[in-house]
Structure formats: C-alpha cells, structure tokens
Design an enzyme around this catalytic site. Structure first.
Site, mmCIF file in Angstrom:
data_model
loop_
_atom_site.group_PDB
_atom_site.id
_atom_site.type_symbol
_atom_site.label_atom_id
_atom_site.label_comp_id
_atom_site.label_asym_id
_atom_site.label_seq_id
_atom_site.Cartn_x
_atom_site.Cartn_y
_atom_site.Cartn_z
ATOM 1 C CE1 TYR A 157 -4.216 1.500 -0.344
ATOM 2 C CE2 TYR A 157 -3.506 2.853 1.381
ATOM 3 C CZ TYR A 157 -4.337 2.542 0.503
ATOM 4 O OH TYR A 157 -5.753 3.384 0.368
ATOM 5 C CE LYS A 164 -7.027 6.353 0.920
ATOM 6 N NZ LYS A 164 -7.950 7.081 0.323
ATOM 7 C CB ILE A 193 -13.724 -2.072 -2.429
ATOM 8 C CG1 ILE A 193 -14.885 -2.248 -0.979
ATOM 9 C CG2 ILE A 193 -14.865 -2.413 -3.348
ATOM 10 C CD1 ILE A 193 -15.689 -0.998 0.018
HETATM 11 C C1 1JT Z 1 -5.473 3.902 -4.774
HETATM 12 C C2 1JT Z 1 -5.235 2.615 -5.462
HETATM 13 C C3 1JT Z 1 -6.272 3.438 -3.724
HETATM 14 C C4 1JT Z 1 -5.991 1.405 -4.838
HETATM 15 C C5 1JT Z 1 -6.869 1.377 -3.801
HETATM 16 C C6 1JT Z 1 -6.603 2.747 -2.690
HETATM 17 N N1 1JT Z 1 -6.729 2.717 -1.757
HETATM 18 C C7 1JT Z 1 -7.038 1.068 -1.955
HETATM 19 N N2 1JT Z 1 -6.417 0.502 -2.629
HETATM 20 C C8 1JT Z 1 -6.760 -0.394 -2.982
HETATM 21 C C9 1JT Z 1 -5.930 -1.470 -2.639
HETATM 22 C C10 1JT Z 1 -4.457 -1.067 -3.096
HETATM 23 C C11 1JT Z 1 -3.673 -1.972 -2.078
HETATM 24 C C12 1JT Z 1 -3.079 -2.325 -1.599
HETATM 25 C C13 1JT Z 1 -4.634 -2.326 -0.364
HETATM 26 C C14 1JT Z 1 -6.228 -2.528 -1.677
HETATM 27 C C15 1JT Z 1 -4.995 2.361 -7.315
HETATM 28 C C16 1JT Z 1 -4.404 3.320 -7.308
HETATM 29 C C17 1JT Z 1 -5.269 4.792 -7.101
HETATM 30 C C18 1JT Z 1 -5.311 5.073 -5.561
HETATM 31 O O1 1JT Z 1 -2.391 -3.161 -0.815
HETATM 32 C C19 1JT Z 1 -2.330 -3.915 0.362
HETATM 33 C C20 1JT Z 1 -2.237 -1.744 -3.498
#
Ligand code: 1JT
Length: 257
Positions: A157, A164, A193
C-alpha cells in the site's frame, strides 16, 4: 429509516459502477437526498450519465472538478451553490497514485510520486472542505474514504498508506475547524473492495482471499455497507459524531495476527 429528503449532497469520485462513490450515491438516493456529481474527464461524465439512466439515481447537477486545481474546486462549488442552493453534505471518494509505487519497497517512492499521492488523495479534502463549507450554511457533513494501510503497514500500500494517514489526520483538524459551523467531518476506513483502482494492484486477489479467511465476519465488505455508513454519517442519526474514522471492514482491524 435515514432521512435525507431535500438535502443537497455532493458526490465526488464516481468513475464507474464499481466506484465506492457510486455505492454511496445509491444509498444516499434511497434516503431521499438530491445528488450533485462532480466528475473528472469526459469518460467519468458519460459513466455517471449512463449509470443514472440505468439505475434511476439521477443527479440534479453535474460539474467538472479537477481536485489538483484550487480554481477548479472553487468554481465547481460556486456553480453548485448557484444551481442548487445550500449544500448539506459532501462525499469525497478520490485517491490516486502511480501504480508502480503500490508495489515493492516504500523507500523507493519518488519525490514526485509522493507529492502526487498527497495532492490528489489527501490535500484535495482540505481544499474541498474549505470551498464546500462556505455554502454549508445550515450545517452538514463531509465524509471521506480511507483504508487500514493508513494506520498500519499493509504490504504494497506504500505511498497511499502515508497519504491516507495524512487524510485521516486532516479529518480531525477539519472537524475541529468546522465544528463551530455545525459541519461534521468523518472518514470511513473500508475493507478492500474490488474497484477499478484496486484491480491491477499486484496481489490484490491474494489480499482478498486472506481477508475472507481472517476477518471476524468471514467475508469481504459489500460496497453497499460503505454507502449505508456514509449515509448515516451525513444524516442526523450521527449528529454527535465528528472527527471519527469509522471502520467498515467486517472487523478486520481488531486483529493482532
Ligand atoms: C488507490 C488505488 C487507492 C488502490 C487503492 C486505494 N485505496 C485502496 N486501494 C485498494 C488497495 C490497494 C493496495 C493494497 C490494498 C488495497 C489504486 C491507485 C489509485 C489510488 O495493498 C495492500 C495496493
């Protein structure tokens, strides 16, 4: 149960039917709210129009808004005020980072990538709150979307987690600033999600599989549940809640293993 009749709610961040913002729009519509959509790019405008037609969730007004531009944000909210009057609520469901920085080592984040993620995903809430609040003269609510990676290290992430963390702290400072005007500011920390943003993230499917196994409710979050919580946070049912980040994650965040 939740009544938002005659409330003007601005929904920012609908890209397609999988968008968390769209799930919020559907539940807000159920509660009787008038919806105003901001969009970024012709593609998302066409998407919103198509969704509105097929699902009967008609927006009262559509306005273009590039959240990296203060001028654009100011103009969008002025246009909303002129066409709809008082604003009662805002759903901020916008984030962006370069995909290659959502994998590998956080220490490889570039200066430009860090600034971009902060600008779009975190500072945008500050600027939106400033301009929206001018027209929230009857009080109201602002709700944004976060994720566990903003409070704890979640592999991959990376730069989004740091954005965040800043977003969640902005929720508290904004709640402090706007509380005297009866404007409440809250966040939802949603479980993973499968949106378009999440698709193509490396190992996202693996993350989801582990989630269903570990989360106390043994399942993923339904976007509708996030929409319902946003509706609650924008309604009078949550009148005593501000500066809060509410987990809507099937209980995953309580785990220590
Ligand atoms: C963005 C993306 C914000 C994916 C995102 C996000 N907030 C949650 N997700 C899903 C996610 C992504 C990762 C993750 C867990 C959940 C894509 C680009 C735009 C901003 O890693 C454990 C990487």
């Amino acid at each position: 149960m939740l009544n938002l009749k005659d409330k003007n709610i601005v929904v920012m961040g609908v890209t397609n039917k999988w968008s968390i913002a769209w799930a919020c729009a559907q539940q807000l519509h159920e509660a009787g709210a008038n919806l105003i959509f901001t969009y970024f790019g012709e593609r998302s405008l066409r998407s919103i129009e198509k969704l509105a037609k097929s699902e009967g969730v008609e927006g009262k007004f559509h306005v273009s808004c590039d959240v990296t531009s203060d001028e654009d944000i100011e103009n969008a909210f002025t246009a909303i005020k002129e066409s709809c009057g008082v604003i009662h609520g805002v759903v901020h469901s916008i984030a962006f980072s370069n995909k290659d920085e959502l994998a590998g080592r956080y220490c490889d984040t570039s200066r430009a990538g860090y600034a971009l993620a902060q600008d779009v995903s975190s500072f945008s809430l500050v600027a939106v709150s400033k301009h929206a609040s001018k027209y929230m003269t009857e009080g109201g609510g602002i709700v944004t979307m976060s994720y566990l990676g903003g409070e704890r290290v979640v592999k991959n992430y990376n730069v989004m987690g740091v954005a965040k963390a800043a977003l969640e702290m902005s929720v508290r400072y904004l709640a402090h600033d706007l509380g005297p005007d009866a404007i409440r500011v809250n966040g939802i920390s949603a479980g993973p999600i499968k949106t378009i943003s999440a698709k193509g993230v490396s190992d996202f499917d693996k993350l989801c599989a582990g989630y269903e196994e570990k989360a106390p409710l043994k399942r993923m979050v339904d976007p509708k549940e996030v929409g319902n919580t946003a509706t609650f946070l924008l309604s009078d049912m949550s009148s005593g809640i501000t500066g809060e980040i509410m987990h809507v994650d099937c209980g995953y965040n309580i785990l220590g293993y």
